[in-house]
Write an enzyme that holds these catalytic residues in place. Sequence first.
Site, short mmCIF file in Angstrom:
data_model
loop_
_atom_site.label_atom_id
_atom_site.label_comp_id
_atom_site.label_asym_id
_atom_site.label_seq_id
_atom_site.Cartn_x
_atom_site.Cartn_y
_atom_site.Cartn_z
N HIS A 235 3.16 0.51 -0.90
CA HIS A 235 2.59 -0.51 -0.83
C HIS A 235 1.27 -0.54 0.05
CE1 HIS A 235 3.11 -3.52 2.00
NE2 HIS A 235 4.65 -2.77 2.23
N SER B 57 5.26 4.92 3.21
CA SER B 57 5.82 3.44 2.04
C SER B 57 4.45 3.35 1.05
CB SER B 57 5.58 2.04 2.98
OG SER B 57 5.26 1.25 2.13
N CYS C 281 4.60 -8.67 8.95
CA CYS C 281 6.55 -8.37 9.30
C CYS C 281 6.63 -9.69 10.02
CB CYS C 281 7.01 -7.00 9.09
SG CYS C 281 6.67 -5.89 8.30
N ALA D 66 9.63 1.37 3.28
CA ALA D 66 9.49 2.06 5.22
C ALA D 66 10.57 1.09 5.60
CB ALA D 66 8.24 1.63 5.18
#
Length: 377
Positions: free
Chosen positions: A202, A200, A324, A70
């Site tokens: 995952h 995304s 993140c 992403a």
Amino acid sequence: MSIYLDNAATTKPCREAVKAACDCMEENFGNPSSLHRAGLAAQLAVDNVRKIIAKAIAADPSCIYFTSGATESNNIALIGAAGAYGKRKPKIITTSIEHSSVEKTMEYLEQNGFEVVRISPDRNGMISHEQIINAVDESTCLVSMMMVNNETGYILPVRRSFYGIKKLYPQCVTHCDAVQGFMKMPFKVSELGADIISFSGHKVHAGKGVGGLYVKKGIRLEPRIFGGGQEKGIRSGTENVPMIASLGAAVKALNASVSERYKKAEELKAKLCAKISAIDGIYINSHEDASPYIINISVPGIRSEIMLHFLEERNIFVSSGSACSKGAKSGVLKEFGINDNFADSALRISTSHETTATELSKLISSIQEAMETLVKA
């Protein structure tokens, strides 16, 4: 047995995804750009996944592009659209609660001459479609807003915003970071009003290292990665066939049950919130109508990291915020009007269809134990 409640950060790959990836690595390992039979087989596998994803969101398979995840998808979408449409229209609209892969890209675009307007939540912690629409004008080339906030689960008014924008400014490009909504909330591209959608692997029980973009026909993106021209030049580089296959397998396994799983998540969230509401000293930061997959809470007086590790010792895994940020404050909770005391003690609980009521009860009892035993900061 561990209790995993950090699914907004990453999900456990499903059996179908693991098998698909392994089968590709062992049998279908050709390069999709090769002209021989092994290359053709790999290319057919990749194209089949395009069809699976396109079916899931009611799109044309030719509009699906694969990336490494992403973050790359958001970078390609934003920088690519700004480069293609922003030469005479240098204004971009976004929100102040976006994922770092959007916010950092916006900062880059600002450094390169673009005007970026960030819409913040109002005093009730809400962003209205009127706020977004009213910020757009003739000089706006791009509007980007996420579907679901990754820290609180707040659902943004993407449909109403984008439809209003397109009615007034049809040439304005619309982008949605749908990472926390894809395969969790049912949607079709025709209903969302987005020209570009990021997703995304995952986050939906596929492997890491794969993501993608839906790009509406006719929308131009200036490429950021140059090479062999894979993905029709939008994203050069040899395709990660095993992980693409894992993404296709996961989407195929999940697609039929999106609505059913959402309802189950709502029921689990209702039970969890009822338990929390009955305990003095635990507060819910998420909106009542936020995504049922993400519940943000605070236990003022116990810092997030201390509580996180207390729970980890009991094999319960939650998050103190966006993965993140690696523990750094993102500022998103402050944007929602959550004070520092609550933000410093915030925990993000993110569930999946495998989460059980028993696991959530264990979480609550462990938090209560922490409240009774930890030295308050």
